[in-house]
Design an enzyme around this catalytic site. Structure first.
Site, PDB file in Angstrom:
ATOM      1  N   GLY A   1       0.779  -1.223   0.000  1.00 10.47           N
ATOM      2  CA  GLY A   1       0.000   0.000   0.000  1.00 10.47           C
ATOM      3  C   GLY A   1       0.810   1.272   0.000  1.00 10.47           C
ATOM      4  N   ASP A   2       2.138   1.156  -0.062  1.00 10.83           N
ATOM      5  CA  ASP A   2       2.994   2.342  -0.089  1.00 10.83           C
ATOM      6  C   ASP A   2       4.210   2.017  -0.949  1.00 10.83           C
ATOM      7  OD1 ASP A   2       4.281   4.861   0.623  1.00 10.83           O
ATOM      8  OD2 ASP A   2       2.985   4.911   2.373  1.00 10.83           O
ATOM      9  N   ASP A   3       5.308   2.772  -0.797  1.00  7.67           N
ATOM     10  CA  ASP A   3       6.469   2.590  -1.671  1.00  7.67           C
ATOM     11  C   ASP A   3       6.988   1.148  -1.627  1.00  7.67           C
ATOM     12  OD1 ASP A   3       6.201   5.301  -2.043  1.00  7.67           O
ATOM     13  OD2 ASP A   3       7.891   5.828  -0.748  1.00  7.67           O
TER      14      ASP A   3
END
Length: 448
Positions: free
Chosen positions: A250-252
């Site tokens: 859900g992120d980098d």
């Protein structure tokens, strides 16, 4: 689950493409910086009371087994074998000269009872918890001042059961910063390989103040809407090798960091010598990122042979006023991206601050960013480069980059640039004028 299986298939297929008939092509690797250590002395978690029924809490079993390894002091170290089964546990500390080996079908599952998670001090380069003031919850697997640690196996799983933590974040009921799945501090000679990580409460793998770290052949999974579930975040660390892995979070996917504003400046430990190679993945945020916490400086980063799908930003270098620090000699090459909001973004206005004590005159320096051989399909905006008025970004060098939009034909959303200098060769759509002036090509001449 079907989406994850399909993604894994794509990753495996990509590795198979390296083959030529029955002969495997020569593949460049940095994994030799930490040789794999075979440990002849072995113990089993079952011998220390481990129960793999998915309900019994195994924190004590893990702690007692690792205590045994610590005091055995075998010359070659000891392997802790986790057999097939689901082992519910709270956080526990690793020790030096050990291998944590997850057999096929073994699952280390984090308890969702927050009372079982001890608090640890803030990192000195952050000054407080990343999300909340004060301390932070200890990572599920934790270690400080270790050496010669291996976490591997037969693609067993470490499951953070993060949904309860994500909901606390969404509902703003967190008392302290959420825990990572793995955080190793002040450690060296680390190998993490052949393990599946899923549903981390916060960042997945966080080596901080470490050196000589290899992370290879891992799969990292979390829902696209899970908050801040970064895949791998080398932080104020050196000589880190990240290779041959699939990350959908859900992120980098991978974010290189080095501390937060005045605390990172004071701690003064950069990240450098980071190699990222043959990563495939997807995320609503960035594929390969530097920042935004870069106050100790980031240098000598190489990312190559990257495949990105359904991304927010393909390549993202991000910092902010108050960060200070120097970001230099970053090379990204051989990238394929598909269905991406922004292909390349280099910006000086990204990220928040730990408190109001940051120095607005502590301006980051960004120079020597080299991006080449990038191909994108269905890229909404090709690029955005936004430097700082009092600290323009320099030496931004782009070569052989083709980022195609959703509509056929040459008309893509234009690049947006400000306070930047550098050069561009064979870039489509053609970038902003700040990167095309002939007098600026000198900074990129050795690159081109």
């Amino acid at each position: 689950m079907n989406q994850w299986v399909g993604s894994l298939f794509l990753c495996i297929l990509g590795m198979l493409l390296l083959m030529n008939g029955s002969v495997v092509a020569e593949v460049e690797t940095c994994s030799g910086i930490v040789p794999m250590q075979y440990r002849y002395d072995k113990i089993s978690l079952l011998d220390y009371g481990g129960v793999g029924d998915g309900r019994t809490l195994n924190t004590k079993a893990f702690m007692e087994a690792i205590f045994r390894i610590q005091h055995l002091k075998r010359r070659g170290g000891t392997l802790l074998y986790v057999p097939a089964g689901v082992y519910l546990t709270g956080p526990f500390n690793l020790t030096s000269r050990m291998t944590l080996y997850l057999a096929r079908g073994a699952v280390i599952k984090a308890t969702q009872d927050a009372s079982q998670w001890p608090l640890v001090d803030p990192l000195p380069s952050y000054g407080r918890g990343r999300e909340r003031p004060g301390g932070r919850y200890m990572s599920l697997l934790h270690g400080d001042g270790l050496h010669d640690v291996i976490i591997t196996g037969e693609n067993g799983t470490i499951d953070g059961q993060g949904d309860v933590w994500w909901n606390m974040w969404r509902q703003r009921t967190l008392q302290f910063t959420r825990p990572h799945l793995i955080e190793l501090m002040n450690s060296r000679g680390i190998i993490i390989s052949n393990v599946i990580f899923k549903n981390s409460p916060f960042w997945n793998i966080h080596p901080v103040y470490c050196s000589n770290v290899v992370i290879r052949y891992v799969t990292i999974l979390a829902p696209a809407d899970s908050p801040n579930t970064d895949g791998i975040d080398p932080d104020s660390s050196s000589h880190v090798c990240i290779e041959d892995s699939y990350i959908s979070v859900g992120d980098d996917l991978v974010a290189v960091k080095s501390g937060w504003d005045q605390y990172g400046i004071a701690y003064g430990r950069p990240s450098h010598g980071i190699t990222i190679r043959r990563i495939t993945g997807s995320s609503p945020f960035a594929g390969i990122a530097v920042g935004s916490e870069t106050s100790g400086g980031v240098a000598d980063v190489l990312a190559e042979h990257i495949n990105l799908f359904d991304m927010g930003v393909g390549i993202h270098i991000k910092t902010n006023i108050g960060r200070g620090g120097v970001i230099r000699n970053i090379t990204v090459s051989n990238v394929y991206m598909e269905n991406t909001r922004t292909g390349i973004k280099i910006a000086g206005d990204v990220g928040d601050h730990p408190d109001e004590k940051f120095n607005p005159n502590a301006l980051p320096v960004v120079k020597g960013i080299k991006i080449k051989d990038v191909w994108g399909e269905k890229v909404l905006q090709a690029g955005l480069i936004r430097g700082l008025k009092n600290s323009p970004f320099s030496g931004i060098c782009l070569s052989n980059i083709n980022l195609h939009g959703n509509n056929p034909g040459p008309r893509n959303s234009p690049w947006k640039c400000s306070d930047v200098s550098g050069a561009a060769i064979q870039v489509s759509p053609w970038p902003c004028s700040e990167l095309t002036s002939s007098q600026q090509t000198g900074a990129c001449s050795t690159y081109f």
